[in-house]
Write a protein that holds these residues in place. Structure first.
Motif, PDB file in Angstrom:
ATOM      1  N   VAL A  88      38.758  49.401  31.637  1.00 20.21           N
ATOM      2  CA  VAL A  88      38.648  49.664  33.070  1.00 20.21           C
ATOM      3  C   VAL A  88      39.568  48.737  33.856  1.00 20.21           C
ATOM      4  O   VAL A  88      40.235  49.159  34.814  1.00 20.21           O
ATOM      5  CB  VAL A  88      37.182  49.486  33.528  1.00 20.21           C
ATOM      6  CG1 VAL A  88      37.085  49.484  35.047  1.00 20.21           C
ATOM      7  CG2 VAL A  88      36.325  50.604  32.951  1.00 20.21           C
ATOM      8  N   LEU A 126      33.969  52.765  36.017  1.00 21.20           N
ATOM      9  CA  LEU A 126      33.899  51.644  36.942  1.00 21.20           C
ATOM     10  C   LEU A 126      32.747  51.805  37.921  1.00 21.20           C
ATOM     11  O   LEU A 126      32.011  50.846  38.202  1.00 21.20           O
ATOM     12  CB  LEU A 126      35.223  51.512  37.702  1.00 21.20           C
ATOM     13  CG  LEU A 126      35.248  50.443  38.806  1.00 21.20           C
ATOM     14  CD1 LEU A 126      34.951  49.059  38.237  1.00 21.20           C
ATOM     15  CD2 LEU A 126      36.599  50.444  39.518  1.00 21.20           C
ATOM     16  N   ALA A 145      34.449  42.777  36.933  1.00 14.96           N
ATOM     17  CA  ALA A 145      34.184  44.110  37.483  1.00 14.96           C
ATOM     18  C   ALA A 145      34.700  44.208  38.916  1.00 14.96           C
ATOM     19  O   ALA A 145      35.270  45.228  39.327  1.00 14.96           O
ATOM     20  CB  ALA A 145      32.687  44.409  37.436  1.00 14.96           C
TER      21      ALA A 145
END
Length: 941
Positions: free
Chosen positions: A541, A560, A579
Motif C-alpha cells: 500500500v 488502504l 498508514a
C-alpha cells in the motif's frame, strides 16, 4: 517511659486521617474527590523523600473509600521496573471478574497482559484503550473509580504509558487518578498536563506537635534539636528518634554527631532490616526481586512453608504490611527496599532470581528477565531468550523496552557475532523508531568491534542508512548500503522479518527524498517479493498510495481504506504512522487524526520519538488542507524542535516545507523565500530532489498569491515537464493545479491543457473528491477563450468542498475572475465574495487582495459590515445577507432560490458565519445579528 512509635502506628494514624500539619492537603483531597462523580480528575503530589506523600495517599484512599468510591492501589517497584505490565496488573487484579464483560478483543488483550491466557499482550495503546473502557464501565456500574499510585517513577514503562493515557483522559469518565512522586524524578505524568501539588515539609510548629504527639516523654530540648535537623521532613521526625536510646531521648546521654539526612535515613532503614532474622531477610529479598508483592509466588519460590509466619518479624518491626484488600505484600517505604538490597550479597540475589525464574513458564518475559539477572558472565541461552522477549516487546509497541532488552542480551552473548547482532539491531530500532539517532554511531562502532565480519548485516546497514539519510541526507550511500544488505539477507523468523521491514521502509524514504526513478526499481521488486512471504499489505500500500499515487495508487485504495478504518484499534505507533504516510497524498489523512494524536502522546511520554515527529508533520499536513491554519505552526514547531534535539535534519524537511507553504499562502513572502532557499541549499548538494520540489512549490504559491504568474510558471517548470506525471515524484500530485493556472495565465494554454490531459489519463480524479475537484478546476482554467462553466460549476459544487477551504476558495476566485472578464458581474460577485470571505478567515492576505481587487475592478465596492457601535463586523456582505434570511427561518434551498446560488454555497457561507458570530446553529442567529445594520468602507482589503 514511652517507647518510640513504630511506623505501623504512624500508618494507623494515617488511616484515621489524623495527619499533623496537613490541613491544606486534606482539604485539597476532599475537593478532589468531591468532584469525581461529575467528571474525572487527576492530580500528582510531589515532594522530597519522606515528606509524607505516601501517608497522604493512604488517607486519600481511606477517604475515597468512605465516600463509596472504588479504590485501586498501585505501588511502583524499583526492581520490577523492567517487567512489562507489572504495575498495571495491580489495577487489573481487583477487576478480574469485570474483564469478562468487555468486548471480546479487549478482554483477550487484558487477559494476555495479566498472563492468564496463552496469547501475547497486544500493542500498548490497545491495552490503554481496553483499560479505559474497563474503568469507564466499572464507574458506570458501581460508581466512580479512583486509582492511587505511589512511586510513579518506578512503574514499568508499558504500565506507565497505559496509566499516563488514563490520566490524560480522566475527564471522559468518572475515573480519578491520584499519584505521588519524588521531586525531580521523571515520570509518565510529566507530559500529561495534569495539575501538580508540591507537598512541602512541615512548618516548625507542626513538626514540634508531631514529635511531641508520638514521643511524649522526649525532653523539649532534644525534640527541638530533632525538629531543626529534620527540617520539617515527617519521615525523619518519626524515624530519627528510633536511633536514640532512652537516656538520649530524655537528655541523660550525649546525642550522636550531626549527619546528612539521607545518610541518616539510610542507616535507620538498614539497621531495622539488619535486625531481622535471616529467613525473614531472605523472604524480603525475594519480595523485592519479585516486585509484585504476590505472596503465592514467594511461597512457591521457597518450596513451601508459611510465608506469613516468616514475614511476621518484618511486619512487627513496621517494615512491611499485607494489604487487606489485595492480599499483597507492601513495603512501608521505598528506602526499605533499598536497604534490603544493600544488605544482600550478589550470590544471594542471584539465588533469589533463579528461584523466582522457576515460577514462570518457559518463554515468559519474567522468566527470561530473572534468568538474565541471575547470570554470571555470558550465557547464550539466556541471551536468545531475551532476544525473543525484545521483539515481543517491540510488537506491543514498546520500542524503548525492546532496545533496552537487546542491549542486555548483548552483554550475555559469548561470541562477538552474537554481541554484534544484538547491538546492530538495537541501533536499527533506535534510529527508526525511538529517536536515538545520536547514539546510533556508538552502537554501530561497538557492533563492528564485536563482530567485524558482521558489520554489513541487514540491521547494521539499516541503522547506518537511517543515520546517513536522517542526519546527513546522504541518499546515495544509504541506498547502496541497503541494497547490498537486503540482497545478502537470508534471515528467518519474526525478528528477521521486523528488521527486513525496517530496512525496506528506510529504503522507501531514501527513494522518496531522492526524487529519482532509478532508485525506486530495487525497492519495487523487493516489496513484490515480500508480499509473497507476508500477509501484511502495508508495504504494498505504501508503494502504491505513497510512492506512486498517480499511477499505482488507485489499485490499493480499497486496502488502504480498510487499514485507515481500523486505526482506532491499531496502536503500534509504527503502523499508525506508516498508514498515515500512505494516506497523505491520496487525501485519507482525516481518518488518521485521532490515531496520530495518540502517537504524539506516546512520543511525549518518551516512547517512539521518530514516529511522533512524523506524526506531528502529518497532522500539520492535514491542518493545512483542512483550513486549520492556526494549528499548523504549533504542530510544526514542536516537531522541528524534536528534530533539532535528536539530530533529524532531513526529517525536518516536511515540517519546514509546510511552514513555508503556509507563509506563502498568508503573504509572509520573506519567510517563504528563506524557507525555500534553505531547503534548496541543503538538498541540492546531497541530491535530494524532493527538497527542490518543496522549494518550487513554496515559491510558486507565493508568486501566484501576488499574481506573478510568470514567476510561478518558471518555478514550477523547473520541476515539471508538461504532460508528464512522473512515477517517482508523488509530490507532483499537489502541483498540477498550480501549473495549470500559471501556464494558462501566461498564455501557455497548450502546456496547461497537455498537463491536465495527463492528469486525467492517470485516473487521478478517481483517487479522492478533492483531486477530482482540482482536476475539473484545472481543466476549466486551462480552457482557452471560452468559459468552461460546466467544469467550474462542477468543481465549485463538489460535495463537502468546504472541507478544503483554501483549494475551494481559489477555484471560486478563478471562476469569478473569468466571469468578471466576461462581463457577468452579478454571477462573478457571488463567487468572488465567497472566495474573499474564506481567504479572510484563513488569513490568506495576498489572495484576499486578489479577490478584493477583482470585485473593485468590476465596479463593486468592497465593504465590511459594521455593528451599531461602529465596530467592523466579522461577516462579509454575502454572509450577512444569507445569515439574515436564515434567521427568518428559510431553508438553504429557499435562500439559494432567492439569491440565485446553489444550496451548497449557502451552506458554506453559513458555516463561515456561525463561528464568526459565536453561534452553533440557526437558533442563535437572530440575537447575534442584532445591531449589524450599517455599513462602512473596508479599510483592510
Amino acid at each position: 517511659m514511652s517507647s518510640p512509635t513504630p511506623p505501623a502506628a504512624a500508618g494507623a494514624a494515617a488511616d484515621a486521617g489524623c495527619l499533623v500539619g496537613r490541613a491544606a492537603e486534606l482539604a485539597l483531597l476532599d475537593g478532589f474527590f468531591g468532584s469525581v462523580a461529575a467528571r474525572g480528575r487527576a492530580l500528582l503530589l510531589t515532594g522530597e523523600a519522606g515528606v509524607g506523600k505516601s501517608a497522604l495517599l493512604d488517607v486519600a484512599a481511606r477517604r475515597a473509600s468512605d465516600r463509596g468510591l472504588r479504590v485501586l492501589r498501585v505501588v511502583g517497584s524499583q526492581f520490577e521496573v523492567s517487567v512489562s505490565f507489572a504495575a498495571l496488573d495491580q489495577v487489573l487484579q481487583p477487576l478480574a471478574e469485570e474483564i469478562a464483560a468487555l468486548p471480546s478483543w479487549q478482554a483477550r488483550t487484558l487477559r494476555a497482559v495479566r498472563g492468564v491466557s496463552d496469547g501475547q499482550p497486544t500493542e500498548l495503546l490497545a491495552v490503554a484503550g481496553a483499560v479505559q473502557v474497563l474503568l469507564s464501565q466499572q464507574a458506570v456500574r458501581s460508581g466512580p473509580v479512583v486509582i492511587v499510585i505511589d512511586d510513579v517513577a518506578w512503574l514499568d514503562r508499558p504500565s506507565a504509558i497505559v496509566l499516563g493515557t488514563v490520566a490524560r483522559y480522566t475527564q471522559s469518565a468518572s475515573v480519578a487518578l491520584l499519584a505521588a512522586s519524588r521531586s525531580g524524578d521523571e515520570s509518565f505524568l510529566g507530559s500529561t498536563g495534569i495539575p501538580v501539588h508540591e507537598v512541602r515539609p512541615l512548618a516548625e510548629e507542626a513538626a514540634n506537635e508531631l514529635v511531641a504527639q508520638r514521643f511524649p516523654a522526649m525532653s523539649a530540648r532534644v525534640r527541638q534539636r530533632l525538629v531543626v535537623e529534620a527540617a520539617g521532613n515527617p519521615l525523619a521526625l518519626l524515624e530519627l528518634p528510633a536511633t536514640l536510646n532512652e537516656a538520649q531521648r530524655q537528655e541523660r546521654g550525649p546525642l550522636p554527631a550531626v549527619l546528612p539526612l539521607p545518610e541518616r535515613l539510610k542507616k535507620v532503614f538498614s539497621a531495622r532490616v539488619g535486625a531481622l532474622p535471616q529467613r525473614t531477610r531472605e523472604l524480603l529479598l525475594l519480595a523485592v526481586l519479585e516486585g509484585s508483592g504476590g505472596l503465592h509466588v514467594l511461597e512457591r519460590a521457597l518450596g513451601g512453608g508459611d510465608v506469613l509466619a516468616g514475614l511476621g518479624p518484618a511486619e512487627q518491626a513496621g517494615v512491611v504490611r499485607v494489604d487487606s484488600h489485595t492480599g499483597r505484600l507492601v513495603f512501608r517505604h521505598p528506602l526499605t527496599r533499598s536497604a534490603v538490597m544493600d544488605l544482600s550479597t550478589g550470590a544471594e540475589r542471584r539465588r533469589g532470581h533463579l528461584a523466582l525464574a522457576g515460577q514462570f513458564p518457559e518463554g515468559s518475559e519474567r522468566r527470561a528477565r530473572h534468568l538474565a539477572n541471575a547470570a554470571v558472565g555470558p550465557d547464550d541461552t539466556v541471551a536468545a531468550l531475551l532476544h525473543e522477549v525484545a521483539y515481543s516487546t517491540l510488537r506491543r509497541g514498546d520500542a524503548v523496552g525492546a532496545i533496552t532488552t537487546l542491549l542486555r542480551a548483548s552483554d550475555l552473548c559469548s561470541t562477538g557475532a552474537g554481541r554484534g547482532r544484538m547491538l546492530a539491531e538495537a541501533a536499527c530500532l533506535g534510529a527508526n523508531i525511538t529517536g536515538d539517532l545520536r547514539n546510533v554511531r556508538a552502537l554501530l562502532d561497538n557492533a563492528r568491534l564485536a563482530d567485524p565480519v558482521g558489520a554489513g548485516s541487514l540491521a547494521a546497514a539499516t541503522a547506518a542508512a537511517s543515520r546517513l539519510i536522517n542526519g546527513e541526507g546522504d541518499v546515495d550511500t544509504a541506498h547502496k548500503l541497503l541494497v547490498g544488505a537486503i540482497r545478502n539477507h537470508a534471515g528467518a523468523g519474526a525478528a528477521d522479518d521486523d528488521i527486513l521491514n525496517e530496512a525496506l521502509l528506510t529504503l522507501l524514504l531514501v527513494c522518496f527524498y531522492s526524487g529519482r526513478p532509478e532508485l525506486w526499481r530495487f525497492f519495487e521488486s523487493e516489496v513484490a517479493e515480500a508480499q509473497l512471504r507476508s500477509p501484511d499489505q502495508l508495504l504494498c500500500v505504501l508503494r502504491g498510495a505513497f510512492g506512486d499515487p498517480a499511477h499505482a495508487g488507485p489499485a490499493v485504495l480499497d486496502v488502504l481504506d480498510g487499514i485507515v478504518a481500523d486505526l482506532h484499534r491499531e496502536t503500534d505507533p509504527r503502523r499508525i504512522v506508516r498508514a498515515a504516510v500512505a494516506a497523505a497524498y491520496v487525501d485519507r489523512l482525516p481518518g488518521c487524526r485521532s490515531a496520530l494524536r495518540r502517537v504524539v502522546d506516546d512520543g511525549r511520554d518518551g516512547g517512539a520519538i521518530t514516529m511522533a515527529i512524523e506524526a506531528f508533520f502529518l497532522l500539520a499536513n492535514d491542518a493545512y488542507f483542512s483550513g486549520q491554519w492556526g494549528e499548523l505552526p504549533k504542530l510544526t514547531e514542536e516537531g522541528l524542535r524534536w528534530c533539532t534535539m535528536y539530530n533529524y535534519r532531513l526529517t525536518a524537511g516536511p515540517g519546514r516545507f509546510l511552514r513555508g507553504l503556509l507563509a506563502a499562502a498568508q503573504g509572509d513572502a520573506e519567510t517563504a523565500r528563506k524557507t525555500a532557499d534553505r531547503l534548496v541549499s541543503w538538498g541540492n548538494p546531497r541530491g535530494l530532489g524532493l527538497l527542490r520540489v518543496y522549494a518550487a512549490h513554496i515559491r510558486a504559491l507565493s508568486a501566484l498569491g501576488g499574481a506573478d504568474f510568470e514567476g510561478a510558471y518558471r518555478h514550477l517548470r523547473s520541476v515539471i515537464t508538461p504532460g508528464d506525471i512522473p512515477s517517482h515524484l508523488p509530490h507532483a500530485l499537489w502541483l498540477f493545479p498550480d501549473f495549470a493556472e500559471a501556464a494558462a495565465r501566461t498564455g501557455r494554454h497548450a502546456e496547461a491543457a497537455a498537463h491536465v490531459a495527463a492528469v486525467r489519463g492517470t485516473g487521478i480524479p478517481d483517487v479522492s473528491p478533492r483531486l477530482a475537484m482540482l482536476t475539473d478546476a484545472a481543466q476549466a482554467i486551462a480552457t482557452l477563450d471560452v468559459i468552461d462553466h460546466e467544469r467550474f460549476r462542477q468543481a465549485v459544487d463538489t460535495p463537502d468542498a468546504e472541507r478544503w477551504p483554501f483549494d475551494w476558495a481559489r477555484i471560486c476566485l478563478a471562476y469569478g475572475e473569468r466571469l468578471r472578464r466576461a462581463k457577468a458581474g452579478a454571477e462573478a460577485r457571488v463567487h468572488l465574495e465567497a472566495a474573499l470571505g474564506t481567504f479572510r478567515r484563513l488569513g490568506a492576505e495576498p489572495w484576499s487582495a486578489r479577490a478584493a481587487n477583482e470585485l473593485r475592478a468590476s465596479g463593486i465596492p468592497v465593504t465590511a459590515t459594521v455593528s451599531a457601535d461602529g465596530r467592523p463586523s466579522p461577516l462579509t456582505p454575502q454572509e450577512l445577507q444569507i445569515a439574515q434570511l436564515a434567521a427568518t427561518g428559510l431553508t438553504n434551498k429557499q435562500i439559494a432560490g432567492r439569491l440565485f446560488l446553489s444550496p451548497r454555497t449557502v451552506a458554506a457561507h453559513l458555516r463561515n458565519a456561525f463561528p464568526k458570530l459565536n453561534v452553533t446553529s440557526r437558533a442563535g442567529l437572530r440575537d447575534a445579528l442584532t445591531g449589524l445594520t450599517s455599513r462602512a468602507p473596508d479599510r483592510t482589503g
